[in-house]
Write a protein that holds these residues in place. Structure first.
Motif, PDB file in Angstrom:
ATOM      1  N   MET A   1      10.608  -6.608  -0.025  1.00  0.00           N
ATOM      2  CA  MET A   1      10.246  -5.768  -1.175  1.00  0.00           C
ATOM      3  C   MET A   1      11.445  -5.616  -2.103  1.00  0.00           C
ATOM      4  N   ARG A   2      11.193  -5.697  -3.421  1.00  0.00           N
ATOM      5  CA  ARG A   2      12.266  -5.462  -4.371  1.00  0.00           C
ATOM      6  C   ARG A   2      12.627  -3.973  -4.364  1.00  0.00           C
ATOM      7  N   ASN A   3      13.751  -3.642  -4.977  1.00  0.00           N
ATOM      8  CA  ASN A   3      14.174  -2.247  -5.052  1.00  0.00           C
ATOM      9  C   ASN A   3      13.259  -1.489  -6.006  1.00  0.00           C
ATOM     10  N   SER A   4      12.283  -0.776  -5.455  1.00  0.00           N
ATOM     11  CA  SER A   4      11.339  -0.042  -6.284  1.00  0.00           C
ATOM     12  C   SER A   4      10.652   1.044  -5.473  1.00  0.00           C
ATOM     13  N   VAL A   5      10.768   2.277  -5.929  1.00  0.00           N
ATOM     14  CA  VAL A   5      10.052   3.391  -5.313  1.00  0.00           C
ATOM     15  C   VAL A   5       8.545   3.190  -5.482  1.00  0.00           C
ATOM     16  N   PHE A   6       8.135   2.749  -6.669  1.00  0.00           N
ATOM     17  CA  PHE A   6       6.705   2.604  -6.940  1.00  0.00           C
ATOM     18  C   PHE A   6       6.079   1.459  -6.146  1.00  0.00           C
ATOM     19  N   ASP A   7       6.822   0.395  -5.901  1.00  0.00           N
ATOM     20  CA  ASP A   7       6.288  -0.671  -5.050  1.00  0.00           C
ATOM     21  C   ASP A   7       6.040  -0.143  -3.637  1.00  0.00           C
ATOM     22  N   LEU A   8       6.963   0.688  -3.147  1.00  0.00           N
ATOM     23  CA  LEU A   8       6.761   1.322  -1.836  1.00  0.00           C
ATOM     24  C   LEU A   8       5.518   2.202  -1.863  1.00  0.00           C
ATOM     25  N   MET A   9       5.359   2.991  -2.927  1.00  0.00           N
ATOM     26  CA  MET A   9       4.194   3.866  -3.030  1.00  0.00           C
ATOM     27  C   MET A   9       2.898   3.057  -3.053  1.00  0.00           C
ATOM     28  N   CYS A  10       2.926   1.918  -3.727  1.00  0.00           N
ATOM     29  CA  CYS A  10       1.753   1.048  -3.776  1.00  0.00           C
ATOM     30  C   CYS A  10       1.415   0.520  -2.381  1.00  0.00           C
ATOM     31  N   GLU A  11       2.424   0.047  -1.671  1.00  0.00           N
ATOM     32  CA  GLU A  11       2.209  -0.516  -0.336  1.00  0.00           C
ATOM     33  C   GLU A  11       1.718   0.538   0.644  1.00  0.00           C
ATOM     34  N   GLU A  12       2.217   1.760   0.527  1.00  0.00           N
ATOM     35  CA  GLU A  12       1.897   2.812   1.489  1.00  0.00           C
ATOM     36  C   GLU A  12       0.745   3.712   1.022  1.00  0.00           C
ATOM     37  N   ASP A  13       0.135   3.367  -0.098  1.00  0.00           N
ATOM     38  CA  ASP A  13      -0.991   4.132  -0.644  1.00  0.00           C
ATOM     39  C   ASP A  13      -0.604   5.587  -0.894  1.00  0.00           C
ATOM     40  N   LEU A  14       0.543   5.771  -1.565  1.00  0.00           N
ATOM     41  CA  LEU A  14       1.033   7.105  -1.901  1.00  0.00           C
ATOM     42  C   LEU A  14       0.795   7.387  -3.381  1.00  0.00           C
ATOM     43  N   ALA A  33       3.431  11.876  -0.556  1.00  0.00           N
ATOM     44  CA  ALA A  33       2.065  12.285  -0.241  1.00  0.00           C
ATOM     45  C   ALA A  33       1.049  11.341  -0.855  1.00  0.00           C
ATOM     46  N   LYS A  34      -0.141  11.381  -0.268  1.00  0.00           N
ATOM     47  CA  LYS A  34      -1.337  10.860  -0.918  1.00  0.00           C
ATOM     48  C   LYS A  34      -2.204  12.075  -1.221  1.00  0.00           C
ATOM     49  N   GLU A  35      -2.411  12.363  -2.516  1.00  0.00           N
ATOM     50  CA  GLU A  35      -3.126  13.577  -2.908  1.00  0.00           C
ATOM     51  C   GLU A  35      -4.415  13.306  -3.669  1.00  0.00           C
ATOM     52  N   TRP A  36      -4.708  12.052  -3.967  1.00  0.00           N
ATOM     53  CA  TRP A  36      -5.985  11.718  -4.597  1.00  0.00           C
ATOM     54  C   TRP A  36      -6.386  10.299  -4.202  1.00  0.00           C
ATOM     55  N   THR A  67       9.736  10.242   5.170  1.00  0.00           N
ATOM     56  CA  THR A  67       9.820   9.518   3.896  1.00  0.00           C
ATOM     57  C   THR A  67      10.984   8.534   3.921  1.00  0.00           C
ATOM     58  N   ARG A  68      12.108   8.961   4.446  1.00  0.00           N
ATOM     59  CA  ARG A  68      13.254   8.039   4.564  1.00  0.00           C
ATOM     60  C   ARG A  68      12.900   6.866   5.467  1.00  0.00           C
ATOM     61  N   ALA A  69      12.116   7.132   6.506  1.00  0.00           N
ATOM     62  CA  ALA A  69      11.695   6.056   7.410  1.00  0.00           C
ATOM     63  C   ALA A  69      10.870   5.007   6.668  1.00  0.00           C
ATOM     64  N   LEU A  70      10.093   5.429   5.671  1.00  0.00           N
ATOM     65  CA  LEU A  70       9.326   4.471   4.879  1.00  0.00           C
ATOM     66  C   LEU A  70      10.251   3.559   4.071  1.00  0.00           C
ATOM     67  N   PHE A  71      11.290   4.120   3.507  1.00  0.00           N
ATOM     68  CA  PHE A  71      12.268   3.298   2.788  1.00  0.00           C
ATOM     69  C   PHE A  71      12.954   2.327   3.753  1.00  0.00           C
ATOM     70  N   TYR A  99       2.048   8.184  -9.240  1.00  0.00           N
ATOM     71  CA  TYR A  99       1.590   6.803  -9.326  1.00  0.00           C
ATOM     72  C   TYR A  99       0.074   6.717  -9.389  1.00  0.00           C
ATOM     73  N   TRP A 100      -0.425   6.052 -10.444  1.00  0.00           N
ATOM     74  CA  TRP A 100      -1.851   5.766 -10.570  1.00  0.00           C
ATOM     75  C   TRP A 100      -2.033   4.280 -10.293  1.00  0.00           C
ATOM     76  N   LYS A 101      -2.464   4.000  -9.078  1.00  0.00           N
ATOM     77  CA  LYS A 101      -2.509   2.614  -8.592  1.00  0.00           C
ATOM     78  C   LYS A 101      -3.483   1.750  -9.373  1.00  0.00           C
ATOM     79  N   LYS A 102      -4.623   2.310  -9.749  1.00  0.00           N
ATOM     80  CA  LYS A 102      -5.677   1.521 -10.397  1.00  0.00           C
ATOM     81  C   LYS A 102      -5.175   0.802 -11.645  1.00  0.00           C
ATOM     82  N   GLU A 103      -4.402   1.473 -12.467  1.00  0.00           N
ATOM     83  CA  GLU A 103      -3.870   0.855 -13.682  1.00  0.00           C
ATOM     84  C   GLU A 103      -2.358   0.668 -13.618  1.00  0.00           C
TER      85      GLU A 103
END
Length: 451
Positions: A1-14, A33-36, A67-71, A99-103
């Protein structure tokens, strides 16, 4: 994975992730979190649900260790530590990711300080506009820009006399379609969650304000058809008024008649700024990436002295005043020797390339040693946030007359005092700006004592 918080969120459905830092203790805290759910209809925000509703029965949450474990799992823990180190160097309070994954919309609230916004009896506690970054830009560049601007907003809100903490919102997404109410609804949700009074900044269209207000939230200001118009016009006026005090200090007169002025950028702020100098009789040198903007100025002022130079040459002109009104990060040790202006005062943000006040002050001293009068921009480019705050408070009853009276005092009188006091103390104007602002933002006394 490249250095990206949002890429992690995408992969982990956050959907949310927070990085918090306490500069008093040097400790950090993480939350994810996943809140929606992915199929949420953002057009219904503040209609069938609000920022405080439960949006999914399958929500889940992670604390600091998890959360650190996810990184660590995605082999980007060093990237997380890099972000925290940058936050520490600038005393930044929080990076708040939505993060809004759909778009694939990637929103960050870069919160520097809440202190001046505490107990302000308003729903918003921070203030800072929304800026779009291109998708191809590295995420860390967006975060650094946001943190630097968030810090500047904390100081700018102090300089403007506003009871608001400082933040800057940044987003990576496609160019906004103002008819895409789902996109605007998501941005409204994120802004409300972070309690930010924002408006459109670079690469975000000003005509998004009306649908944002009409459908979702009144905390987004700067409608060009609103009672105060676009914020670029008062921002330009405030910078012009401040520069007159610099002219008084250097030349003995506040007038720019017959003087040479270079303006970098003829956008929403730079164009009205150029008009002020031309109408006072200055000889102008300008640059802009848009030939149309230059053509428009030449057409409007056919009998005035206007010289056009390439954008990569404008800051090196031998002029009485250089007024940056576009991108930041212009001045560094790499180009200091090439600067020839007598005064540098303009509305552009983050003119000195730095990640902390200490770095800004160090370069400001080098500018002074070259005989250049420079005042850090957040002290005088405050009229835009003053305009936004006036509109937020008074909505349709906001008054241009009342606003401009405040701008004359804040941008004019305060700049005169700052320049005179800096001279008396034997320090640079930038040092004196930080000296008077730091207690209001970082001191341990109750926040309302500084409002």
């Amino acid at each position: 994975m490249r250095n990206s918080v949002f890429d992690l969120m995408c992969e982990e459905d956050l959907t949310n992730l927070k990085i918090q830092y306490d500069w008093h203790t040097g400790t950090s805290c993480l939350y994810a979190a996943k809140e929606w759910d992915e199929d949420i209809d953002w057009t219904q925000y503040n209609k069938t649900f609000t920022a405080y509703h439960i949006l999914t029965p399958s929500a889940h949450y992670y604390g600091t260790d998890d959360t650190r474990a996810l990184f660590r799992k995605h082999k980007i823990e060093a990237y997380l530590d890099q972000i925290i180190a940058i936050m520490a160097s600038g005393r930044n309070l929080m990076e708040d990711f939505y993060y809004w994954k759909k778009e694939d919309v990637r929103f960050v609230s870069n919160i520097h300080s809440l202190r001046r916004g505490l107990n302000n009896r308003l729903d918003c506690v921070v203030m800072g506009a929304l800026r779009r970054h291109p998708r191809e830009e590295d995420e860390i560049e967006m975060l650094v820009d946001g943190m630097n601007l968030g810090r500047a907003m904390a100081f700018k809100n102090f300089a403007g006399g506003l009871p608001m903490g400082g933040a800057k919102c940044t987003v990576q997404q496609d160019e906004l379609d103002v008819n895409n109410l789902a996109n605007i609804g998501f941005l409204a949700y994120a802004l409300d969650r972070t309690r930010d009074n924002a408006g459109p900044d670079m690469r975000m269209p000003t005509n998004m304000v009306h649908p944002m207000n009409q459908h979702f939230t009144l905390k987004f200001t700067g409608d060009p058809k609103g009672p105060l118009g676009e914020s670029g016009t008062p921002t330009a006026y405030g910078s012009f008024i401040a520069s007159k005090e610099a002219a008084r200090m250097v030349f003995g007169s506040p007038s720019w008649a017959g003087k040479t002025v270079a303006i970098m950028g003829l956008g929403a702020v730079g164009f009205p700024l150029a008009k002020h100098y031309l109408e006072e009789g200055a000889k102008l040198t300008v640059s802009d990436i848009s030939p149309k903007a230059i053509e428009k100025l030449l057409t409007l002022y056919p009998n005035h002295s206007i010289k056009v130079v390439p954008t990569d040459e404008i800051i090196y002109q031998d002029v009485d005043l250089l007024a940056p009104a576009a991108i930041g990060g212009l001045f560094s040790d790499d180009n200091l020797d090439k600067l020839r202006a007598k005064i540098i005062i303009g509305p552009g943000n983050n003119q000195i390339k730095a990640s902390s006040p200490e770095e800004e002050i160090a370069l400001a001293r080098k500018l002074a040693a070259k005989g250049i009068l420079f005042q850090v921009e957040w002290f005088h480019n405050v009229a835009g946030v003053m305009c936004a705050f006036e509109e937020y408070l008074h909505q349709e009853k906001a008054s241009k007359e009342a606003l401009y009276k405040k701008i004359d005092k804040i941008c004019g009188e305060n700049t005169r005092t700052n320049l005179e006091e800096a001279k008396r103390l034997g320090i640079t104007p930038t040092e004196r700006c930080y000296k008077v602002a730091s207690e209001a933002i970082y001191d341990t006394k109750p926040a309302w004592h500084a409002v």
